[in-house]
Motif scaffolding. Structure first.
Motif, PDB file in Angstrom:
ATOM      1  N   TYR A 138       4.612   2.910  15.751  1.00  0.00           N
ATOM      2  CA  TYR A 138       3.476   3.438  14.048  1.00  0.00           C
ATOM      3  C   TYR A 138       3.000   4.615  14.410  1.00  0.00           C
ATOM      4  CZ  TYR A 138      -0.555   1.018  12.968  1.00  0.00           C
ATOM      5  OH  TYR A 138      -1.704   1.204  12.437  1.00  0.00           O
ATOM      6  N   HIS A 139       2.804   4.909  12.925  1.00  0.00           N
ATOM      7  CA  HIS A 139       1.785   6.296  12.952  1.00  0.00           C
ATOM      8  C   HIS A 139       2.309   7.278  13.247  1.00  0.00           C
ATOM      9  CE1 HIS A 139      -2.127   4.279  10.472  1.00  0.00           C
ATOM     10  NE2 HIS A 139      -0.789   4.096  10.217  1.00  0.00           N
ATOM     11  N   TYR A 199       0.513  -0.907  -0.422  1.00  0.00           N
ATOM     12  CA  TYR A 199      -0.147   0.086   0.215  1.00  0.00           C
ATOM     13  C   TYR A 199       0.283   1.139   0.368  1.00  0.00           C
ATOM     14  CZ  TYR A 199       0.638  -0.706   4.873  1.00  0.00           C
ATOM     15  OH  TYR A 199       1.231  -1.751   6.079  1.00  0.00           O
ATOM     16  N   HIS A 215       0.361   5.866   2.631  1.00  0.00           N
ATOM     17  CA  HIS A 215       1.223   6.676   4.024  1.00  0.00           C
ATOM     18  C   HIS A 215       1.729   7.619   3.369  1.00  0.00           C
ATOM     19  CE1 HIS A 215      -1.256   3.379   5.920  1.00  0.00           C
ATOM     20  NE2 HIS A 215      -0.705   3.741   7.156  1.00  0.00           N
ATOM     21  N   ASP A 226       6.323   1.839   7.717  1.00  0.00           N
ATOM     22  CA  ASP A 226       4.801   1.991   7.814  1.00  0.00           C
ATOM     23  C   ASP A 226       4.143   3.554   6.812  1.00  0.00           C
ATOM     24  OD1 ASP A 226       1.736   0.923   7.524  1.00  0.00           O
ATOM     25  OD2 ASP A 226       1.542   1.398   9.289  1.00  0.00           O
TER      26      ASP A 226
HETATM   27 ZN    ZN Z   1      -0.474   2.341   8.425  1.00  0.00          ZN
END
Ligand code: ZN
Length: 433
Positions: free
Chosen positions: A317-318, A178, A181, A187
């Motif tokens: 994360y994020h 994907y 982002h 990520d």
């Molecule tokens: Zn994500």
């Protein structure tokens, strides 16, 4: 340039680009990835119905900031694109902090960093800030000036990257990652870049048994759009992997596909064991990435992920702490080699189909059964050759590969293949891959 340095240079070029579900940042990303592999880009129009979803308007941002009453920029999109909530609608207005506060987001734990937030399907705007910025904004005198120079275009489109690599068989293996982002390194820029280099690696392989379908999609809506637009092709896929979070300093892990006995899970575990890598097993669950779409009822593709610092699991994360200091090109290279070995293993897997799915074949007619019946009692814990033949026929439905069959009946793969080949020569089975 060696591969690790090549990966490093692409991470650095791609990291600052503002990616989202749609927009020029995604197209720019594809233009750069095309230097690595000859992927095709496909545009799906905003407003198109894809199953229960609608492809959103195309979102692009020129600039965004918050200034104090004397014109100092206190928050600036050009410092990091994470400052702006993804899909923020345009606004240019002066307001007091109390009004602005409803549109501000800070990270729960990492107060020195900026969280990653989006508002794709509800028109809104917002800024993500550090705790220090929040304090400065709250103590600023007078009104604050808020500016978001974005555009939501109903005449736009959603961009997808696709590379099809043909092998001998029509059966396909799916690799999907994907691209939605923005400036987040593990990520999932790590996955975006690794997939490009993995695709280049697959292109170099001779004599591929399977065909490969490699996708770079915005998460969820991109995968759904692609499935809707390529439904019959997607239903032919044997199994797949979603490439995500492959460059962190933490442990390797893998998220199993929905059928934990499927060959893809066996192949992953075997490669980890062969490489002497300790790993965490994450059983399939309905959260996660695009395996949710690919494994949905209509498609039911077994899709697994090999991760290094899996999404959800690492503290950065994020958040803006998931940056190029957190990921390491060498580790992405290492992850790529693991994916490549898993694919090599899967590519060698054979798949057979029993030509007599309706009830059993008459084994004696094909010279496979003792002519005098009555004395063959099943023996507990011991499979006779007849049992093995019956088990192989039972499981060879054209979808189940020999690794899964061998694992299930606890014999080696070689035996399953030799018996299957013999059954093919007798016209009882056919080989699909
Ligand atoms: Zn994500």
């Amino acid at each position: 340039m060696n591969l690790t340095n090549e990966i490093k240079s692409y991470l650095e070029r791609l990291f600052p680009i503002c990616r989202s579900l749609t927009g020029d940042g995604n197209r720019e990303t594809f233009r750069i990835l095309k230097e690595i592999v000859p992927l095709n880009t496909i545009e799906y129009k905003s407003g198109s119905k894809v199953y229960d979803w609608t492809i959103p308007d195309e979102w692009n941002v020129r600039d965004a900031w918050i200034k104090d009453s004397v014109g100092n920029k206190l928050v600036d999109f050009s410092d990091t694109n994470l400052h702006l909530v993804g899909y923020s609608e345009p606004i240019h207005r002066k307001m007091h902090f109390v009004e602005l506060a409803k549109h501000l987001h800070v990270h729960q734990n990492l107060t020195e960093h900026v969280p990653y937030r989006t508002s794709y399907y509800e028109r809104n705007w917002g800024f993500c800030v550090t705790e220090k910025q929040l304090l400065t904004l709250s103590s600023s005198n007078g009104k604050l000036e808020v500016f978001v120079d974005s555009k939501l275009d109903p005449k736009g489109s959603l961009t997808i990257g696709e590379l099809l690599i043909p092998g001998h068989s029509e059966k396909e293996i799916l690799i999907s990652t994907y691209i939605c982002h923005p400036s987040l390194a593990n990520d999932n820029l790590s996955g975006v870049v690794m997939t490009a280099f993995l695709a280049r690696e697959i292109l170099k392989k001779n004599n591929l048994n399977y065909s490969y379908r490699i996708l770079w999609v915005p998460e969820t809506i991109g995968a759904i759009s692609y499935c809707a637009m390529n439904e019959s092709e997607m239903k032919k896929i044997q199994c797949g992997m979603v490439v995500t979070t492959v460059g962190g300093p933490g442990n390797y892990g893998y998220k199993q596909s929905y059928n934990s006995k499927h060959s893809i899970n066996l192949a992953i575990e075997e490669i980890f064991r062969n490489e002497g890598i300790e790993f965490i097993t994450y059983p399939f669950d309905i959260h996660g990435s695009d395996e949710r779409q690919y494994s949905s009822q209509g498609f039911r593709i077994n899709v697994a992920s090999v991760t290094k610092d899996k999404y959800y699991e690492y503290p950065y994360y994020h958040s803006s702490a998931d940056d190029l200091k957190f990921v390491c090109p060498k580790r992405i290279n290492q992850s790529m080699k693991i994916y490549s070995k898993i694919l090599d293993k899967l590519d060698r897997e054979k798949i057979y189909k029993n030509k007599f799915p309706n009830c059993e074949v008459m084994l004696s007619k094909h010279g496979l059964y003792p002519k005098i019946g009555g004395n063959l009692l099943p023996i507990q814990g011991r499979e006779t050759e007849i049992d093995t033949i019956l088990s192989i026929l039972w499981m060879s439905d054209g979808k189940t590969g020999v690794y899964e069959i061998a694992n299930n009946i606890k014999v080696n793969e070689g035996l399953v293949i030799s018996i299957s080949a013999d059954l093919c020569s007798r016209g009882i089975m056919k080989q699909l891959a």
